[in-house]
Every structure is written in C-alpha cells, then in structure tokens.
Design an enzyme around this catalytic site. Structure first.
Site, mmCIF file in Angstrom:
data_model
loop_
_atom_site.group_PDB
_atom_site.id
_atom_site.type_symbol
_atom_site.label_atom_id
_atom_site.label_comp_id
_atom_site.label_asym_id
_atom_site.label_seq_id
_atom_site.Cartn_x
_atom_site.Cartn_y
_atom_site.Cartn_z
ATOM 1 N N ALA A 57 28.574 37.167 33.077
ATOM 2 C CA ALA A 57 28.475 36.212 33.527
ATOM 3 C C ALA A 57 28.976 35.942 35.231
ATOM 4 O O ALA A 57 29.248 35.265 35.935
ATOM 5 C CB ALA A 57 29.589 34.722 32.486
ATOM 6 N N CYS A 58 30.070 36.593 34.640
ATOM 7 C CA CYS A 58 30.899 36.962 36.188
ATOM 8 C C CYS A 58 29.744 37.126 37.258
ATOM 9 O O CYS A 58 29.943 37.800 38.231
ATOM 10 C CB CYS A 58 31.594 37.573 35.867
ATOM 11 S SG CYS A 58 31.963 39.342 35.318
#
Length: 129
Positions: A57-58
């Site tokens: 997600a990052c």
C-alpha cells in the site's frame, strides 16, 4: 474465515502460491504469486470491477517489484506476477467469490496470451520464471 476461503479457492489456480502463508501476517491481506501471469496485464483484465494492487500500500504508485517480496527472496519476474488483495470487516462472501472468479478468469486470459506459459506447458525449462 474470509482469508482462508479466499486463499483455498485461489490455490486451485495452477502454479500459484500464497506468499508468506506460513508466516504471522495480517488477517485481512493476501499476497499471491500467479506464475506466468504478469500483474499489470492481469489488472487490466478486471475492467475496474475489482481493486487489487501489485505491491504494498505504501508503494502503490511504484512500478518496481515490491521490496517486501524481493526481501522474501522472490525474483523480479516472480514479484511481477503477484497480487495483493485486501479486505475489511464489511467484505462479504459474495465479494470474495466475485473476486476469485475475476482472478481465475484473468489468469486464464493472460496465460493464454503468454509465450512463456505456452513454453512451460510444452515442457521447456522455465525455472527462472
């Protein structure tokens, strides 16, 4: 329950494996390696009907393979054939089933167009992929 159901259904796909399956991990995230189904091609088959990711997600804007997957000793080609699936407390069984069906259909489509998959099925040594 959703995670084990999702993963058991996804593992019916030939040449697939759940990354980190035996490790302590989040109960709402699955990362699956789908051999010979490059993730960017696979994502394009979903027609924006499901939202999945090719990395963490990052780093969702990053085209490089996930640093987590490479730290788990997946090669770059392997890491580029992985999908991250996240779900929440409001996710329904119907949504899981829809997602599994879409992934299975997508993998079949991508592999049917893949020379590497065809070579693998014909018995060529494709061990580096």
């Amino acid at each position: 329950i959703l995670q084990s159901d999702l993963e058991s259904k996804l593992l019916t796909i030939e040449n697939s494996q759940i990354n980190g399956q035996k490790a302590l991990r989040l109960p709402n995230t699955t990362n699956i390696y789908l051999r010979f189904a490059e993730n960017e091609q696979l994502l394009s088959t979903f027609n924006q009907n499901i939202a999945l990711s090719t990395g963490s997600a990052c780093s969702s804007e990053d085209a490089l393979p996930s640093h987590v997957l490479t730290a788990m000793h997946l090669t770059e080609p392997q890491a580029k054939s992985c999908l991250r699936i996240s779900y929440g407390k409001c996710t329904t069984q119907e949504e899981i089933d829809f997602t599994v069906d879409a992934i299975i259909a997508g993998v079949q489509k991508v592999r049917s167009e893949s020379p590497k998959w065809q070579m693998f099925k014909q018995g060529y040594d494709m061990s580096e992929y």
